[in-house]
Design an enzyme around this catalytic site. Structure first.
Site, PDB file in Angstrom:
ATOM      1  N   HIS A  19      -2.102  -2.295   6.238  1.00  0.00           N
ATOM      2  CA  HIS A  19      -3.023  -3.340   6.696  1.00  0.00           C
ATOM      3  C   HIS A  19      -2.302  -4.670   6.789  1.00  0.00           C
ATOM      4  O   HIS A  19      -1.372  -4.937   6.040  1.00  0.00           O
ATOM      5  CB  HIS A  19      -4.241  -3.461   5.767  1.00  0.00           C
ATOM      6  CG  HIS A  19      -3.887  -3.605   4.316  1.00  0.00           C
ATOM      7  ND1 HIS A  19      -3.515  -2.528   3.541  1.00  0.00           N
ATOM      8  CD2 HIS A  19      -3.813  -4.685   3.509  1.00  0.00           C
ATOM      9  CE1 HIS A  19      -3.246  -2.951   2.317  1.00  0.00           C
ATOM     10  NE2 HIS A  19      -3.413  -4.248   2.266  1.00  0.00           N
ATOM     11  N   GLY A  71       3.662  -5.889  -3.890  1.00  0.00           N
ATOM     12  CA  GLY A  71       2.293  -6.260  -4.239  1.00  0.00           C
ATOM     13  C   GLY A  71       1.223  -5.435  -3.550  1.00  0.00           C
ATOM     14  O   GLY A  71       0.047  -5.811  -3.557  1.00  0.00           O
ATOM     15  N   GLN A  72       1.611  -4.314  -2.937  1.00  0.00           N
ATOM     16  CA  GLN A  72       0.614  -3.480  -2.263  1.00  0.00           C
ATOM     17  C   GLN A  72      -0.247  -2.753  -3.290  1.00  0.00           C
ATOM     18  O   GLN A  72       0.272  -2.188  -4.261  1.00  0.00           O
ATOM     19  CB  GLN A  72       1.312  -2.453  -1.355  1.00  0.00           C
ATOM     20  CG  GLN A  72       0.336  -1.660  -0.501  1.00  0.00           C
ATOM     21  CD  GLN A  72       1.039  -0.744   0.504  1.00  0.00           C
ATOM     22  OE1 GLN A  72       2.269  -0.633   0.520  1.00  0.00           O
ATOM     23  NE2 GLN A  72       0.250  -0.092   1.336  1.00  0.00           N
ATOM     24  N   ASP A  90     -11.931  -9.177   3.429  1.00  0.00           N
ATOM     25  CA  ASP A  90     -11.417  -8.765   2.126  1.00  0.00           C
ATOM     26  C   ASP A  90     -12.496  -8.997   1.065  1.00  0.00           C
ATOM     27  O   ASP A  90     -13.178 -10.013   1.067  1.00  0.00           O
ATOM     28  CB  ASP A  90     -10.147  -9.563   1.791  1.00  0.00           C
ATOM     29  CG  ASP A  90      -9.353  -8.922   0.666  1.00  0.00           C
ATOM     30  OD1 ASP A  90      -8.249  -8.410   0.930  1.00  0.00           O
ATOM     31  OD2 ASP A  90      -9.842  -8.914  -0.491  1.00  0.00           O
ATOM     32  N   ILE A  91     -12.637  -8.036   0.146  1.00  0.00           N
ATOM     33  CA  ILE A  91     -13.668  -8.124  -0.891  1.00  0.00           C
ATOM     34  C   ILE A  91     -13.363  -9.230  -1.909  1.00  0.00           C
ATOM     35  O   ILE A  91     -14.268  -9.726  -2.584  1.00  0.00           O
ATOM     36  CB  ILE A  91     -13.814  -6.748  -1.589  1.00  0.00           C
ATOM     37  CG1 ILE A  91     -15.201  -6.589  -2.205  1.00  0.00           C
ATOM     38  CG2 ILE A  91     -12.723  -6.503  -2.614  1.00  0.00           C
ATOM     39  CD1 ILE A  91     -15.509  -5.166  -2.671  1.00  0.00           C
TER      40      ILE A  91
HETATM   41  P1  5GP Z   1      -2.821  -5.106  -0.764  1.00  0.00           P
HETATM   42  O1  5GP Z   1      -2.790  -5.563  -2.207  1.00  0.00           O
HETATM   43  O2  5GP Z   1      -2.683  -3.606  -0.698  1.00  0.00           O
HETATM   44  O3  5GP Z   1      -1.906  -5.839   0.132  1.00  0.00           O
HETATM   45  O4  5GP Z   1      -4.258  -5.489  -0.234  1.00  0.00           O
HETATM   46  C1  5GP Z   1      -5.406  -4.776  -0.547  1.00  0.00           C
HETATM   47  C2  5GP Z   1      -6.573  -5.687  -0.346  1.00  0.00           C
HETATM   48  O5  5GP Z   1      -7.749  -4.905  -0.305  1.00  0.00           O
HETATM   49  C3  5GP Z   1      -6.771  -6.713  -1.479  1.00  0.00           C
HETATM   50  O6  5GP Z   1      -6.697  -8.025  -0.951  1.00  0.00           O
HETATM   51  C4  5GP Z   1      -8.146  -6.378  -2.028  1.00  0.00           C
HETATM   52  O7  5GP Z   1      -8.896  -7.521  -2.376  1.00  0.00           O
HETATM   53  C5  5GP Z   1      -8.795  -5.605  -0.890  1.00  0.00           C
HETATM   54  N1  5GP Z   1      -9.774  -4.625  -1.293  1.00  0.00           N
HETATM   55  C6  5GP Z   1      -9.690  -3.769  -2.364  1.00  0.00           C
HETATM   56  N2  5GP Z   1     -10.792  -2.997  -2.411  1.00  0.00           N
HETATM   57  C7  5GP Z   1     -11.579  -3.369  -1.374  1.00  0.00           C
HETATM   58  C8  5GP Z   1     -12.858  -2.913  -0.908  1.00  0.00           C
HETATM   59  O8  5GP Z   1     -13.500  -2.012  -1.448  1.00  0.00           O
HETATM   60  N3  5GP Z   1     -13.348  -3.535   0.195  1.00  0.00           N
HETATM   61  C9  5GP Z   1     -12.687  -4.550   0.838  1.00  0.00           C
HETATM   62  N4  5GP Z   1     -13.270  -5.081   1.902  1.00  0.00           N
HETATM   63  N5  5GP Z   1     -11.475  -4.977   0.431  1.00  0.00           N
HETATM   64  C10 5GP Z   1     -10.941  -4.407  -0.664  1.00  0.00           C
END
Ligand code: 5GP
Ligand code: ZN
Length: 114
Positions: free
Chosen positions: A100, A93-94, A30-31
């Site tokens: 994923h 929170g997506q 994760d970034i």
């Molecule tokens: P969600 O909020 O959809 O459950 O998770 C999305 C995740 O993707 C977040 O934890 C966010 O930090 C990560 N993320 C967003 N943009 C990028 C990116 O460009 N690269 C990587 N490796 N992770 C990312």
């Protein structure tokens, strides 16, 4: 789905720190890590969210969690424990609409999550 961020990382159009890949799944760091280990386990198939799962994804979902299990072992998250999270929809929170599993570990997790 070429506009999708995770599809682009999977296709290597955007760099990602890939820690695992096979013909169905890619896992990358994760970034914006929320724990010392924070890996995203992602199907190559574009599925918007858990809301869009179909019966044909049954085996794929099992594979996602088996990969998470393997990564937890290779990252020494056992036996202390770890957390797997799937955020679904805006209320869940997506933020990235490509299904994923978050694999989080290396610190004590708390409950309830925010
Ligand atoms: P969600 O909020 O959809 O459950 O998770 C999305 C995740 O993707 C977040 O934890 C966010 O930090 C990560 N993320 C967003 N943009 C990028 C990116 O460009 N690269 C990587 N490796 N992770 C990312
Ligand atoms: Zn996608």
């Amino acid at each position: 789905m070429t506009q999708c961020l995770f599809c682009r990382i999977i296709k290597k159009e955007i760099p990602g720190r890939v820690v695992y890949e096979d013909d169905a799944i890619v896992a990358f760091e994760d970034i914006n890590p929320q724990a010392p280990v924070h890996i995203l386990v992602v199907p190559r198939k574009h599925i918007d969210s858990l809301m869009n799962l179909t019966k044909e994804d049954k085996e794929l979902m099992g594979s996602l969690f088996l990969v998470a299990n393997g990564l937890a072992k290779t990252h020494n998250l056992t036996p202390s424990g770890f957390r797997t999270v799937i955020n679904t929809g805006s209320g869940g929170g997506q933020t990235v609409y490509h299904l994923h599993v978050h694999l989080l570990g290396g610190r004590q997790m708390t409950w309830p999550p925010g």
